[in-house]
Design an enzyme around this catalytic site. Sequence first.
Site, PDB file in Angstrom:
ATOM      1  N   ARG A  28       0.723  -0.972  -0.112  1.00  0.00           N
ATOM      2  CA  ARG A  28      -0.117  -0.067  -0.291  1.00  0.00           C
ATOM      3  C   ARG A  28       0.834   1.830   0.209  1.00  0.00           C
ATOM      4  O   ARG A  28       0.298   2.485   0.456  1.00  0.00           O
ATOM      5  CB  ARG A  28      -1.283   0.096   1.554  1.00  0.00           C
ATOM      6  CG  ARG A  28      -1.897  -0.998   1.361  1.00  0.00           C
ATOM      7  CD  ARG A  28      -3.577  -0.775   0.923  1.00  0.00           C
ATOM      8  NE  ARG A  28      -4.494  -1.853   0.563  1.00  0.00           N
ATOM      9  CZ  ARG A  28      -5.511  -1.179   1.254  1.00  0.00           C
ATOM     10  NH1 ARG A  28      -5.693  -0.835   1.879  1.00  0.00           N
ATOM     11  NH2 ARG A  28      -6.102  -2.366   1.055  1.00  0.00           N
ATOM     12  N   ARG A  32      -3.751   7.486   1.051  1.00  0.00           N
ATOM     13  CA  ARG A  32      -4.052   8.048   2.023  1.00  0.00           C
ATOM     14  C   ARG A  32      -3.210   8.349   3.038  1.00  0.00           C
ATOM     15  O   ARG A  32      -3.092   9.564   3.606  1.00  0.00           O
ATOM     16  CB  ARG A  32      -5.096   7.006   2.587  1.00  0.00           C
ATOM     17  CG  ARG A  32      -6.346   7.510   1.868  1.00  0.00           C
ATOM     18  CD  ARG A  32      -7.293   6.978   2.442  1.00  0.00           C
ATOM     19  NE  ARG A  32      -7.228   5.520   3.185  1.00  0.00           N
ATOM     20  CZ  ARG A  32      -7.997   4.810   4.098  1.00  0.00           C
ATOM     21  NH1 ARG A  32      -9.633   5.249   4.171  1.00  0.00           N
ATOM     22  NH2 ARG A  32      -7.507   2.867   3.948  1.00  0.00           N
ATOM     23  N   ARG A  41      -7.296  11.997  -4.261  1.00  0.00           N
ATOM     24  CA  ARG A  41      -8.372  11.507  -4.358  1.00  0.00           C
ATOM     25  C   ARG A  41      -9.384  12.298  -4.463  1.00  0.00           C
ATOM     26  O   ARG A  41     -10.444  12.318  -4.593  1.00  0.00           O
ATOM     27  CB  ARG A  41      -8.496  10.543  -2.948  1.00  0.00           C
ATOM     28  CG  ARG A  41      -9.395   9.871  -1.802  1.00  0.00           C
ATOM     29  CD  ARG A  41     -10.003   8.666  -2.712  1.00  0.00           C
ATOM     30  NE  ARG A  41     -10.244   7.560  -1.474  1.00  0.00           N
ATOM     31  CZ  ARG A  41     -12.071   8.175  -0.918  1.00  0.00           C
ATOM     32  NH1 ARG A  41     -12.754   8.888  -1.809  1.00  0.00           N
ATOM     33  NH2 ARG A  41     -11.666   7.067  -0.066  1.00  0.00           N
ATOM     34  N   ASP A  78      -7.127  -2.514  -7.504  1.00  0.00           N
ATOM     35  CA  ASP A  78      -7.873  -3.466  -5.581  1.00  0.00           C
ATOM     36  C   ASP A  78      -7.800  -5.131  -5.976  1.00  0.00           C
ATOM     37  O   ASP A  78      -8.145  -5.344  -7.144  1.00  0.00           O
ATOM     38  CB  ASP A  78      -8.879  -2.575  -5.409  1.00  0.00           C
ATOM     39  CG  ASP A  78      -9.050  -3.485  -3.778  1.00  0.00           C
ATOM     40  OD1 ASP A  78      -8.523  -2.683  -2.732  1.00  0.00           O
ATOM     41  OD2 ASP A  78     -10.299  -3.847  -3.424  1.00  0.00           O
ATOM     42  N   TYR A 155     -15.632 -10.906   1.222  1.00  0.00           N
ATOM     43  CA  TYR A 155     -16.498  -9.609   0.470  1.00  0.00           C
ATOM     44  C   TYR A 155     -17.124  -9.810  -0.084  1.00  0.00           C
ATOM     45  O   TYR A 155     -18.113  -8.977  -0.200  1.00  0.00           O
ATOM     46  CB  TYR A 155     -15.247  -8.789  -0.283  1.00  0.00           C
ATOM     47  CG  TYR A 155     -14.088  -8.696   0.945  1.00  0.00           C
ATOM     48  CD1 TYR A 155     -14.143  -6.949   1.636  1.00  0.00           C
ATOM     49  CD2 TYR A 155     -12.774  -8.647   0.975  1.00  0.00           C
ATOM     50  CE1 TYR A 155     -13.195  -6.515   2.249  1.00  0.00           C
ATOM     51  CE2 TYR A 155     -11.913  -8.688   1.667  1.00  0.00           C
ATOM     52  CZ  TYR A 155     -11.974  -7.587   2.879  1.00  0.00           C
ATOM     53  OH  TYR A 155     -11.424  -7.063   3.304  1.00  0.00           O
TER      54      TYR A 155
HETATM   55  O1  CP3 Z   1       0.308  -1.584  -2.512  1.00  0.00           O
HETATM   56  C1  CP3 Z   1      -0.365  -0.955  -3.247  1.00  0.00           C
HETATM   57  O2  CP3 Z   1       0.428   0.419  -2.828  1.00  0.00           O
HETATM   58  C2  CP3 Z   1      -0.969  -1.362  -4.177  1.00  0.00           C
HETATM   59  C3  CP3 Z   1      -2.705  -1.151  -4.136  1.00  0.00           C
HETATM   60  C4  CP3 Z   1      -3.367  -1.731  -3.133  1.00  0.00           C
HETATM   61  C5  CP3 Z   1      -4.981  -1.230  -2.782  1.00  0.00           C
HETATM   62  N1  CP3 Z   1      -5.363  -1.769  -2.329  1.00  0.00           N
HETATM   63  C6  CP3 Z   1      -5.448   0.059  -3.224  1.00  0.00           C
HETATM   64  C7  CP3 Z   1      -6.968   0.409  -2.102  1.00  0.00           C
HETATM   65  C8  CP3 Z   1      -3.711  -2.728  -3.016  1.00  0.00           C
HETATM   66  C9  CP3 Z   1      -2.135  -4.154  -3.051  1.00  0.00           C
HETATM   67  C10 CP3 Z   1      -4.863  -3.510  -2.291  1.00  0.00           C
HETATM   68  C11 CP3 Z   1      -5.072  -4.825  -1.519  1.00  0.00           C
HETATM   69  C12 CP3 Z   1      -5.939  -4.879  -0.753  1.00  0.00           C
HETATM   70  N2  CP3 Z   1      -7.929  -4.546  -0.787  1.00  0.00           N
HETATM   71  C13 CP3 Z   1      -5.759  -5.892   0.595  1.00  0.00           C
HETATM   72  C14 CP3 Z   1      -5.500  -7.317   0.633  1.00  0.00           C
HETATM   73  C15 CP3 Z   1      -4.011  -6.606   1.276  1.00  0.00           C
HETATM   74  C16 CP3 Z   1      -4.675  -5.997   2.830  1.00  0.00           C
HETATM   75  O3  CP3 Z   1      -4.297  -4.856   3.004  1.00  0.00           O
HETATM   76  O4  CP3 Z   1      -5.166  -6.702   2.764  1.00  0.00           O
HETATM   77  C17 CP3 Z   1      -7.946  -6.090   0.892  1.00  0.00           C
HETATM   78  C18 CP3 Z   1      -8.334  -6.670   1.942  1.00  0.00           C
HETATM   79  C19 CP3 Z   1      -8.053  -4.932   0.116  1.00  0.00           C
HETATM   80  C20 CP3 Z   1      -9.497  -4.516   0.069  1.00  0.00           C
HETATM   81  C21 CP3 Z   1      -9.951  -2.807   0.457  1.00  0.00           C
HETATM   82  N3  CP3 Z   1      -9.874  -2.513  -0.574  1.00  0.00           N
HETATM   83  C22 CP3 Z   1      -9.731  -2.463   1.771  1.00  0.00           C
HETATM   84  C23 CP3 Z   1     -10.097  -3.308   2.671  1.00  0.00           C
HETATM   85  C24 CP3 Z   1      -9.800  -1.576   1.439  1.00  0.00           C
HETATM   86  C25 CP3 Z   1      -9.583  -0.553   2.255  1.00  0.00           C
HETATM   87  C26 CP3 Z   1     -10.648   0.133   2.777  1.00  0.00           C
HETATM   88  C27 CP3 Z   1     -10.689   1.907   3.945  1.00  0.00           C
HETATM   89  O5  CP3 Z   1     -11.831   1.849   4.410  1.00  0.00           O
HETATM   90  O6  CP3 Z   1      -9.729   1.455   4.783  1.00  0.00           O
HETATM   91  C28 CP3 Z   1      -9.587  -0.992   0.215  1.00  0.00           C
HETATM   92  C29 CP3 Z   1      -9.591   0.933  -0.318  1.00  0.00           C
HETATM   93  C30 CP3 Z   1      -8.223   0.993  -1.097  1.00  0.00           C
HETATM   94  N4  CP3 Z   1      -7.465  -0.165  -1.902  1.00  0.00           N
HETATM   95  C31 CP3 Z   1      -7.715   2.178  -0.622  1.00  0.00           C
HETATM   96  C32 CP3 Z   1      -6.356   1.497  -1.458  1.00  0.00           C
HETATM   97  C33 CP3 Z   1      -5.498   2.752  -1.363  1.00  0.00           C
HETATM   98  C34 CP3 Z   1      -8.431   2.877   0.193  1.00  0.00           C
HETATM   99  C35 CP3 Z   1      -8.920   3.793  -0.267  1.00  0.00           C
HETATM  100  C36 CP3 Z   1      -9.280   5.440  -0.084  1.00  0.00           C
HETATM  101  O7  CP3 Z   1     -10.105   5.509   0.278  1.00  0.00           O
HETATM  102  O8  CP3 Z   1      -8.920   6.348  -1.033  1.00  0.00           O
END
Ligand code: CP3
Length: 364
Positions: A28, A32, A41, A78, A155
């Site tokens: 990640r 943020r 964003r 994602d 999910y």
């Molecule tokens: O690593 C990176 O920089 C690449 C991008 C990346 C994202 N999600 C972008 C993202 C990667 C590799 C993921 C993987 C992901 N997504 C996982 C597996 C890894 C882990 O963290 O366990 C999972 C379970 C998800 C599902 C998901 N998508 C979650 C749990 C969330 C966060 C929700 C929250 O409110 O915190 C997302 C959204 C997400 N995916 C964000 C990002 C940068 C945050 C988006 C935002 O609020 O702008």
Amino acid sequence: MPDHLKNDLLLRALRLEPTERTPVWLMRQAGRYLPEYRALRQQIGSFTAMMRSPEVATELALQPLRRYDLDASIVFSDILCIPDAMGMGLYLEPNIGPMFERPITSARQLQDLRLPDTEKELHYVLEAVTRTTQALERKIPLIGFAGSPWTIFVYLLEWQPESGKDARIENAVTFARNHPEETLFALKLLTQAVTNLLLAQKHRGADALMLFDSWGGALGPDFDTFSLPFLTQICRRLRQDDTPTILFSRNTTQWLGPLAQCGCHCLGIDQTCTLAHARSQTQGSVALQGNLAPHWLDGPEASRTDLKEAVQSVLADYGSTGDRVGHIFNLGQGISPQAEPELVQLLIDEVRQGSTRKATSSSL
Ligand code: CP3
């Protein structure tokens, strides 16, 4: 490899070849905690709109690289783009997390899931890979990724946010135990979709691939029914294509032995396990990535001295002098939105100095 990478430390570490220092990148790393991420964003309006625009996704993958000397880039996307492409309607609910407009509400409904057309319905991911590869100019490798079938599955199911985030995972585990046939059917379909997406990213220029099995550990004794067989199928298929693969299965320390045999080149280790223990369980058969606890970076309490010590202890834990083959420095889970950007710089400096110094002193 299409043409020569200027910095191939990550790929050498994945192949268990010696490196002059330990490569470092952060899960990640685009996110943020960076003010420039939050600004974009706000301008674009939603996470899903950012993810679906190859131009914006490329810009987001580049943001951390403008600040930091990282040894790898990761595609901005994602793990939930696959169910979105299956027609479920992904959106991100602020303070709650990812949601679907049309979630799965019964076991029977799983039989209606259909395989997405990767080239068409996930074209935007592949286009982001192409553009990011071009922008990187072969300076550092690009990691393509997908979620594991089980972690995506968690999910898909309908969930009441009021019940809490843990309930989302627990519900999925209970559902799988109560409806094994339908669950296995869905997991097989997701395995196909994940394999297709990973191979397509490879063909668009990704140098390495990563599989996020973030909720594998929640399965407890059922990990080898609902997750491990599918991870194995995917990793074996990717190995046929000679693509270096990193498998991050969280909270599955007791499965490290079988995981090291599943066909991946590297295991991502979370912070609940020491790298020394992971090494003893995997016996040098795979590289290891990890595993600094992300809280060391979180402001405002984070201390520079504590962070430096924590980084040194991860390096020392992997192996002391001259024994740095096959380690990729990373966090034990994704960086948090509270991380201080200056501390990320300190982390990277510390890994560079700490791992170079050790290599030099051992060669004297
Ligand atoms: O690593 C990176 O920089 C690449 C991008 C990346 C994202 N999600 C972008 C993202 C990667 C590799 C993921 C993987 C992901 N997504 C996982 C597996 C890894 C882990 O963290 O366990 C999972 C379970 C998800 C599902 C998901 N998508 C979650 C749990 C969330 C966060 C929700 C929250 O409110 O915190 C997302 C959204 C997400 N995916 C964000 C990002 C940068 C945050 C988006 C935002 O609020 O702008």
